[in-house]
Design an enzyme around this catalytic site. Sequence first.
Site, PDB file in Angstrom:
ATOM      1  N   HIS A 190       0.840  -1.190   0.000  1.00 31.57           N
ATOM      2  CA  HIS A 190       0.000   0.000   0.000  1.00 31.57           C
ATOM      3  C   HIS A 190       0.885   1.253   0.000  1.00 31.57           C
ATOM      4  CE1 HIS A 190      -3.906  -2.005   1.639  1.00 31.57           C
ATOM      5  NE2 HIS A 190      -3.460  -2.554   0.523  1.00 31.57           N
ATOM      6  N   GLU A 246       0.818   3.881   1.874  1.00 29.74           N
ATOM      7  CA  GLU A 246       1.259   4.256   3.213  1.00 29.74           C
ATOM      8  C   GLU A 246       2.441   3.399   3.648  1.00 29.74           C
ATOM      9  OE1 GLU A 246      -3.362   4.043   3.425  1.00 29.74           O
ATOM     10  OE2 GLU A 246      -1.749   3.200   2.194  1.00 29.74           O
ATOM     11  N   CYS A 272      -6.147   1.366   5.408  1.00 33.37           N
ATOM     12  CA  CYS A 272      -6.728   0.108   5.875  1.00 33.37           C
ATOM     13  C   CYS A 272      -6.195  -0.190   7.275  1.00 33.37           C
ATOM     14  CB  CYS A 272      -6.380  -1.030   4.911  1.00 33.37           C
ATOM     15  SG  CYS A 272      -4.652  -1.551   4.996  1.00 33.37           S
ATOM     16  N   CYS A 325      -2.336  -0.843   7.427  1.00 34.54           N
ATOM     17  CA  CYS A 325      -1.587   0.414   7.382  1.00 34.54           C
ATOM     18  C   CYS A 325      -1.788   1.218   8.665  1.00 34.54           C
ATOM     19  CB  CYS A 325      -1.990   1.229   6.160  1.00 34.54           C
ATOM     20  SG  CYS A 325      -1.457   0.488   4.602  1.00 34.54           S
TER      21      CYS A 325
END
Length: 159
Positions: free
Chosen positions: A86, A88, A114, A117
């Site tokens: 992801h 992040e 999410c 993260c």
Amino acid sequence: MRETDYMELNRPEWDSYFMEITHVVAKRSTCLRRQVGSIIVLDKRILATGYNGAPSNLPHCEEVGCLRAKLQVPSGERHELCRGLHAEQNAIIQAALHGSSIKGATLYCTHQPCVVCAKMIINAGIREVVYEGDYPDKLSQEMFEQAQISIKVLRDGKK
């Protein structure tokens, strides 16, 4: 030139400015389902950027296909089936790789983080998250609240 001859500047406020940059970062994404960008900012300085995609030197989903799409996995579920990181996660990893402390920083992201993260953001010492787009993950919101992480939701770059 007279003082009245100067044009009026239309400078964006800081959150809008940084959010606009996350959209540029997202353009590097190699995900076939959603392009996400993230930046980490401390004292109005960008420390790291990240976008979602396969790990370095591995084939991208556009080359090998998307397993989650093939299996019809709904958004927000079964993160372990994705070959990509992801945005992040990539931003946090880039900060670590280059020796930048992100404790007390703000993370800007095109979408709500999410839960995976969120846990990384909490343990990295990030104190604020600013995002625009929704993501179906109530647990991440609950964890941010419990960890007293400040959340700002922008719509079209504005509060």
